[in-house]
Every structure is written in structure tokens, then in C-alpha cells.
Design a protein around this motif. Structure first.
Motif, PDB file in Angstrom:
ATOM      1  N   ARG A  45      15.774  39.756  32.683  1.00  0.00           N
ATOM      2  CA  ARG A  45      16.561  39.828  31.455  1.00  0.00           C
ATOM      3  C   ARG A  45      17.982  40.257  31.822  1.00  0.00           C
ATOM      4  NH1 ARG A  45      13.536  42.497  26.408  1.00  0.00           N
ATOM      5  NH2 ARG A  45      12.031  40.993  27.255  1.00  0.00           N
ATOM      6  N   GLU A  46      18.961  39.557  31.272  1.00  0.00           N
ATOM      7  CA  GLU A  46      20.351  39.851  31.638  1.00  0.00           C
ATOM      8  C   GLU A  46      21.165  40.291  30.438  1.00  0.00           C
ATOM      9  OE1 GLU A  46      22.482  36.512  33.220  1.00  0.00           O
ATOM     10  OE2 GLU A  46      22.324  35.334  31.380  1.00  0.00           O
ATOM     11  N   PHE A  47      22.130  41.143  30.733  1.00  0.00           N
ATOM     12  CA  PHE A  47      23.037  41.658  29.715  1.00  0.00           C
ATOM     13  C   PHE A  47      23.965  40.555  29.228  1.00  0.00           C
ATOM     14  CE2 PHE A  47      25.797  44.554  27.614  1.00  0.00           C
ATOM     15  CZ  PHE A  47      27.097  44.150  27.896  1.00  0.00           C
ATOM     16  N   VAL A  48      24.207  40.526  27.920  1.00  0.00           N
ATOM     17  CA  VAL A  48      25.127  39.559  27.329  1.00  0.00           C
ATOM     18  C   VAL A  48      26.340  40.266  26.725  1.00  0.00           C
ATOM     19  CG1 VAL A  48      25.418  37.791  25.562  1.00  0.00           C
ATOM     20  CG2 VAL A  48      23.280  37.907  26.866  1.00  0.00           C
ATOM     21  N   ALA A  49      26.081  41.227  25.838  1.00  0.00           N
ATOM     22  CA  ALA A  49      27.186  41.893  25.149  1.00  0.00           C
ATOM     23  C   ALA A  49      26.690  43.208  24.566  1.00  0.00           C
ATOM     24  CB  ALA A  49      27.753  41.015  24.043  1.00  0.00           C
ATOM     25  N   ALA A  50      27.634  44.121  24.306  1.00  0.00           N
ATOM     26  CA  ALA A  50      27.293  45.391  23.680  1.00  0.00           C
ATOM     27  C   ALA A  50      28.469  45.877  22.844  1.00  0.00           C
ATOM     28  CB  ALA A  50      26.925  46.439  24.723  1.00  0.00           C
ATOM     29  N   ILE A  51      28.160  46.739  21.883  1.00  0.00           N
ATOM     30  CA  ILE A  51      29.175  47.290  20.989  1.00  0.00           C
ATOM     31  C   ILE A  51      28.841  48.750  20.731  1.00  0.00           C
ATOM     32  CG2 ILE A  51      27.913  46.523  18.924  1.00  0.00           C
ATOM     33  CD1 ILE A  51      30.661  45.957  17.628  1.00  0.00           C
ATOM     34  N   THR A  52      29.864  49.604  20.695  1.00  0.00           N
ATOM     35  CA  THR A  52      29.618  51.016  20.460  1.00  0.00           C
ATOM     36  C   THR A  52      29.168  51.271  19.024  1.00  0.00           C
ATOM     37  OG1 THR A  52      31.989  51.256  20.054  1.00  0.00           O
ATOM     38  CG2 THR A  52      31.175  51.902  22.233  1.00  0.00           C
ATOM     39  N   TRP A  53      28.690  52.479  18.764  1.00  0.00           N
ATOM     40  CA  TRP A  53      28.101  52.816  17.475  1.00  0.00           C
ATOM     41  C   TRP A  53      29.057  52.582  16.316  1.00  0.00           C
ATOM     42  CZ3 TRP A  53      30.139  56.548  14.270  1.00  0.00           C
ATOM     43  CH2 TRP A  53      31.110  57.372  14.839  1.00  0.00           C
ATOM     44  N   ASN A  54      30.355  52.755  16.580  1.00  0.00           N
ATOM     45  CA  ASN A  54      31.338  52.587  15.502  1.00  0.00           C
ATOM     46  C   ASN A  54      32.124  51.273  15.608  1.00  0.00           C
ATOM     47  OD1 ASN A  54      32.883  53.086  17.728  1.00  0.00           O
ATOM     48  ND2 ASN A  54      34.079  54.743  16.828  1.00  0.00           N
ATOM     49  N   GLY A  55      31.710  50.424  16.534  1.00  0.00           N
ATOM     50  CA  GLY A  55      32.386  49.144  16.695  1.00  0.00           C
ATOM     51  C   GLY A  55      33.709  49.206  17.414  1.00  0.00           C
TER      52      GLY A  55
END
Length: 121
Positions: A45-55
Motif C-alpha cells: 500500500r502506498e501513500f497518495v496524499a495527506a492533510i492536517t487536521w485543520n487543512g
């Protein structure tokens, strides 16, 4: 505890677009960073994207940067992945993830069940 349910996957032609959604249950959604990962059979499984808790901060894999956009709506307990200019190599099962530590994005606390994205050439 957080439960995650993805939707929006499907079949699209190369060059097309899809928007994935991930609906979260639980009152702690807005305390988690959120991410998208993908997996094809026989591969990790590979990482695609992430966003912090507040964007306020986003991170993308190099292979999707400039084509994919992650966003979230904390009022709706939902995170999105807008995928444009899709390529056949984007074909995978896409998973939503809740992450506690921004410095350890691959240490996922909760996973969704996944949604299939297929890009035809």
C-alpha cells in the motif's frame, strides 16, 4: 474510535477525473490528520496524499502532485480526493486513513474499507 467509509470510485478513461469521498463517524474526526493511500494486487500500500487536521498543510506523493487535490470539510466529517488527468497507472484500491502523527504519516490509526478506481487506456 473513528469509522471511515469511502465512496466515489469507479471506471474512467485516461485523462478523466474522479472525486473520492471519505465519510467519518465519531466526534474526534477533526482531531485527526487524514490521508489517502492506494494499493494494487501484489504491491505494498502506498501513500497518495495527506492533510492536517485543520487543512492548513497538505502532502502529496510525487506521482500525483499537480493532478490530485486533497481537501476536508470538518463540519461534514468528510475528506475528499479530487483526481484529475487520471492515468492507467492510477488504477488501484484507494483507502482513506486517519493519522495521529503528521511526522509519521504511514502509521495509520484507522483505515476505511477501500474503493476501487480503474482507469482505462
Amino acid at each position: 474510535q473513528v469509522q471511515l467509509v469511502e465512496s466515489g470510485g469507479g471506471l474512467v478513461q485516461a485523462g478523466g477525473s474522479l472525486r473520492l469521498s471519505c465519510a467519518a463517524s465519531g466526534r474526534t474526526f477533526n482531531t485527526y490528520h487524514m490521508g489517502w493511500f492506494r494499493q494494487v494486487p501484489g504491491k505494498e500500500r502506498e501513500f497518495v496524499a495527506a492533510i492536517t487536521w485543520n487543512g492548513g498543510l497538505k502532502s502529496y506523493a510525487g506521482s500525483v502532485k499537480g493532478r490530485f487535490t486533497i481537501s476536508r470539510d470538518n463540519a461534514k466529517n468528510t475528506v475528499y480526493l479530487q483526481m484529475n488527468s487520471l492515468k492507467p497507472e492510477d488504477t488501484a484500491v484507494y483507502y482513506c486513513a486517519a493519522i495521529d502523527d503528521w511526522n509519521r504519516l504511514r502509521e495509520v490509526d484507522y483505515w476505511g474499507q477501500g474503493t476501487q478506481v480503474t482507469v482505462s487506456s
